[in-house]
Scaffold this motif. Sequence first.
Motif, PDB file in Angstrom:
ATOM      1  N   ARG A 187       0.832  -1.216   0.000  1.00 56.46           N
ATOM      2  CA  ARG A 187       0.000   0.000   0.000  1.00 56.46           C
ATOM      3  C   ARG A 187       0.863   1.261   0.000  1.00 56.46           C
ATOM      4  NH1 ARG A 187      -0.799   4.093   2.378  1.00 56.46           N
ATOM      5  NH2 ARG A 187       0.892   3.410   3.713  1.00 56.46           N
ATOM      6  N   ARG A 188       0.558   2.171  -0.879  1.00 53.66           N
ATOM      7  CA  ARG A 188       1.164   3.510  -0.875  1.00 53.66           C
ATOM      8  C   ARG A 188       0.067   4.471  -1.258  1.00 53.66           C
ATOM      9  NH1 ARG A 188       7.294   4.071  -2.761  1.00 53.66           N
ATOM     10  NH2 ARG A 188       6.903   6.010  -1.678  1.00 53.66           N
ATOM     11  N   ARG A 246      -2.388   9.301  -5.836  1.00 54.21           N
ATOM     12  CA  ARG A 246      -3.195  10.515  -6.028  1.00 54.21           C
ATOM     13  C   ARG A 246      -3.561  10.780  -7.482  1.00 54.21           C
ATOM     14  NH1 ARG A 246       0.698  11.144  -2.021  1.00 54.21           N
ATOM     15  NH2 ARG A 246      -0.150  11.684   0.023  1.00 54.21           N
ATOM     16  N   GLY A 259      -1.750  17.173  -1.590  1.00 58.26           N
ATOM     17  CA  GLY A 259      -2.459  15.966  -1.939  1.00 58.26           C
ATOM     18  C   GLY A 259      -3.679  16.117  -2.810  1.00 58.26           C
ATOM     19  N   VAL A 268      -7.729  10.681   2.812  1.00 57.82           N
ATOM     20  CA  VAL A 268      -7.826  12.150   2.734  1.00 57.82           C
ATOM     21  C   VAL A 268      -8.711  12.591   3.895  1.00 57.82           C
ATOM     22  CG1 VAL A 268      -8.603  14.138   1.382  1.00 57.82           C
ATOM     23  CG2 VAL A 268      -7.541  12.183   0.218  1.00 57.82           C
ATOM     24  N   GLY A 269      -8.108  13.343   4.810  1.00 62.87           N
ATOM     25  CA  GLY A 269      -8.879  13.777   5.980  1.00 62.87           C
ATOM     26  C   GLY A 269      -8.737  15.276   6.158  1.00 62.87           C
ATOM     27  N   ILE A 312       4.580  16.402  -2.396  1.00 60.62           N
ATOM     28  CA  ILE A 312       4.896  16.623  -0.979  1.00 60.62           C
ATOM     29  C   ILE A 312       6.244  16.003  -0.626  1.00 60.62           C
ATOM     30  CG2 ILE A 312       2.650  17.082   0.067  1.00 60.62           C
ATOM     31  CD1 ILE A 312       2.333  14.094   0.472  1.00 60.62           C
ATOM     32  N   ALA A 340       7.633  11.655   2.011  1.00 63.32           N
ATOM     33  CA  ALA A 340       6.250  11.355   2.337  1.00 63.32           C
ATOM     34  C   ALA A 340       6.058   9.887   2.698  1.00 63.32           C
ATOM     35  CB  ALA A 340       5.352  11.708   1.155  1.00 63.32           C
ATOM     36  N   PRO A 369       0.012   4.329   7.326  1.00 62.37           N
ATOM     37  CA  PRO A 369      -0.034   5.713   6.840  1.00 62.37           C
ATOM     38  C   PRO A 369      -0.521   6.634   7.946  1.00 62.37           C
ATOM     39  CG  PRO A 369      -1.950   4.506   6.044  1.00 62.37           C
ATOM     40  CD  PRO A 369      -1.092   3.509   6.797  1.00 62.37           C
ATOM     41  N   SER A 370      -0.095   7.890   7.910  1.00 61.60           N
ATOM     42  CA  SER A 370      -0.600   8.880   8.873  1.00 61.60           C
ATOM     43  C   SER A 370      -0.650  10.221   8.156  1.00 61.60           C
ATOM     44  CB  SER A 370       0.323   8.958  10.097  1.00 61.60           C
ATOM     45  OG  SER A 370       1.635   9.300   9.713  1.00 61.60           O
ATOM     46  N   ALA A 371      -1.507  11.110   8.633  1.00 64.63           N
ATOM     47  CA  ALA A 371      -1.679  12.402   7.970  1.00 64.63           C
ATOM     48  C   ALA A 371      -0.342  13.143   7.919  1.00 64.63           C
ATOM     49  CB  ALA A 371      -2.715  13.234   8.721  1.00 64.63           C
ATOM     50  N   ILE A 427      -7.064  16.919  11.768  1.00 69.19           N
ATOM     51  CA  ILE A 427      -7.246  15.463  11.816  1.00 69.19           C
ATOM     52  C   ILE A 427      -6.680  14.968  13.150  1.00 69.19           C
ATOM     53  CG2 ILE A 427      -6.751  13.248  10.681  1.00 69.19           C
ATOM     54  CD1 ILE A 427      -5.965  15.006   8.180  1.00 69.19           C
ATOM     55  N   ASP A 442      -4.941   8.291  13.189  1.00 64.99           N
ATOM     56  CA  ASP A 442      -3.709   7.630  12.722  1.00 64.99           C
ATOM     57  C   ASP A 442      -3.424   6.386  13.576  1.00 64.99           C
ATOM     58  OD1 ASP A 442      -3.145   9.744  10.875  1.00 64.99           O
ATOM     59  OD2 ASP A 442      -2.093  10.879  12.418  1.00 64.99           O
ATOM     60  N   ILE A 470      -5.351   3.309  12.673  1.00 69.62           N
ATOM     61  CA  ILE A 470      -4.787   2.633  11.489  1.00 69.62           C
ATOM     62  C   ILE A 470      -3.655   1.688  11.943  1.00 69.62           C
ATOM     63  CG2 ILE A 470      -3.525   3.009   9.333  1.00 69.62           C
ATOM     64  CD1 ILE A 470      -4.960   5.726   9.072  1.00 69.62           C
TER      65      ILE A 470
HETATM   66  C1  LIG Z   1      -5.784  10.345   8.342  1.00 70.94           C
HETATM   67  C2  LIG Z   1      -4.979  10.649   7.121  1.00 70.94           C
HETATM   68  C3  LIG Z   1      -5.268  11.771   6.357  1.00 70.94           C
HETATM   69  C4  LIG Z   1      -4.541  12.049   5.190  1.00 70.94           C
HETATM   70  N1  LIG Z   1      -4.889  13.136   4.452  1.00 70.94           N
HETATM   71  C5  LIG Z   1      -4.286  13.352   3.257  1.00 70.94           C
HETATM   72  C6  LIG Z   1      -4.713  14.408   2.409  1.00 70.94           C
HETATM   73  O1  LIG Z   1      -5.630  15.174   2.752  1.00 70.94           O
HETATM   74  N2  LIG Z   1      -4.109  14.545   1.202  1.00 70.94           N
HETATM   75  C7  LIG Z   1      -3.112  13.696   0.799  1.00 70.94           C
HETATM   76  O2  LIG Z   1      -2.598  13.843  -0.299  1.00 70.94           O
HETATM   77  N3  LIG Z   1      -2.655  12.697   1.587  1.00 70.94           N
HETATM   78  C8  LIG Z   1      -3.235  12.493   2.794  1.00 70.94           C
HETATM   79  N4  LIG Z   1      -2.830  11.456   3.588  1.00 70.94           N
HETATM   80  C9  LIG Z   1      -1.773  10.546   3.114  1.00 70.94           C
HETATM   81  C10 LIG Z   1      -0.442  10.738   3.840  1.00 70.94           C
HETATM   82  O3  LIG Z   1       0.211  11.902   3.382  1.00 70.94           O
HETATM   83  C11 LIG Z   1       0.418   9.479   3.626  1.00 70.94           C
HETATM   84  O4  LIG Z   1      -0.239   8.379   4.175  1.00 70.94           O
HETATM   85  C12 LIG Z   1       1.802   9.591   4.253  1.00 70.94           C
HETATM   86  O5  LIG Z   1       2.559  10.599   3.625  1.00 70.94           O
HETATM   87  C13 LIG Z   1       2.565   8.262   4.160  1.00 70.94           C
HETATM   88  O6  LIG Z   1       2.738   7.874   2.820  1.00 70.94           O
HETATM   89  P1  LIG Z   1       2.189   6.469   2.317  1.00 70.94           P
HETATM   90  O7  LIG Z   1       0.714   6.439   2.569  1.00 70.94           O
HETATM   91  O8  LIG Z   1       2.508   6.436   0.850  1.00 70.94           O
HETATM   92  O9  LIG Z   1       2.876   5.382   3.092  1.00 70.94           O
HETATM   93  C14 LIG Z   1      -3.501  11.177   4.772  1.00 70.94           C
HETATM   94  C15 LIG Z   1      -3.203  10.058   5.550  1.00 70.94           C
HETATM   95  C16 LIG Z   1      -3.932   9.783   6.694  1.00 70.94           C
HETATM   96  C17 LIG Z   1      -3.633   8.547   7.461  1.00 70.94           C
END
Ligand SMILES: Cc1cc2nc3c(=O)[nH]c(=O)nc-3n(C[C@H](O)[C@H](O)[C@H](O)COP(=O)(O)O)c2cc1C
Length: 264
Positions: A15-16, A19, A68, A113-114, A157, A162, A195-197, A225, A230, A233
């Motif tokens: 999982r990654r 977008r 994002g 996306v939160g 980002i 990221a 993953p985390s915001a 958020i 997070d 998750i």
């Molecule tokens: C609760 C939550 C909200 C997120 N909100 C956004 C967002 O609004 N826009 C976006 O592009 N990515 C968002 N992300 C993705 C994170 O940026 C991404 O999970 C993190 O950079 C780690 O990268 P990976 O998911 O590729 O492992 C969010 C992730 C989480 C868990």
Amino acid sequence: MEIPFARWHAAIPLRRSRRRYNRTPLEPTQLAQLQTVCREFRPYPQARAELITEAPDEVLRGVVASYGKVKGAPALIAFIGDIDDPYVNEKIGYTGEGIILEATAMGLGTCWVGGSMFFRRGLAESIVGAGEKEKVFAVTPVGRAVKNFSLEERVMIGFGLAHRRKPLAELVTGLDEKEWPRWMKAALKAARLAPSAVNRQPWRFHVEPNGITVSVDSSLIEWGISKRLDCGIAMLHIEVDALDCGVKGKWELLEAPRVAKFTV
Ligand SMILES: Cc1cc2nc3c(=O)[nH]c(=O)nc-3n(C[C@H](O)[C@H](O)[C@H](O)COP(=O)(O)O)c2cc1C
């Protein structure tokens, strides 16, 4: 629904956040499979998920365009929770990540996306018919992501940053690593991949021989958020990998700054 742990364990490292999607509509069998997991993976009555095929680009058109921007997804999934439940954020994180891992196992792209700046919460709530006491906490696009990460995705980002994670040594306290049983090692490695915001990685893990306590690094709500989302998750990742090692545990939800304890 029981956690399909072998399938979700295999999905965790794949999982990654994606977008850019190629707009191909989901096939009826894929829609049916996603609808089934949304309906059946319902570990907590206060958190639910709904598949949306109506106007996904409109819902994902956030007020803030820079972080994002998601484009071209044929569908999205909304994660809806009961606003009166004090543990709703962790329940949303735990439930939503199960659905995201299932979509990953199906070969589909996703991205949490939160935060109300990044998607149109009101529109999502009217499409899913959210109740008075319900809120859409987050959404994810779901669909065929473009094959290679687009240039825009890479630049957006700071591509490498990221996805980079802190070393476990920074995240874990308690029992010495040499004494971690196999399940614990696997569970913590999987939690670190959560993953985390804004990739803030707010989860901290305190380990004892019989379990793992998840806490947040600080209780500030950043980017609109909750960090407890997070943590929810990461909780699912812990449980999936424990199950994959043949170990069953139970979660007890805890008050801030702790989030929950997993006891085996
Ligand atoms: C609760 C939550 C909200 C997120 N909100 C956004 C967002 O609004 N826009 C976006 O592009 N990515 C968002 N992300 C993705 C994170 O940026 C991404 O999970 C993190 O950079 C780690 O990268 P990976 O998911 O590729 O492992 C969010 C992730 C989480 C868990």
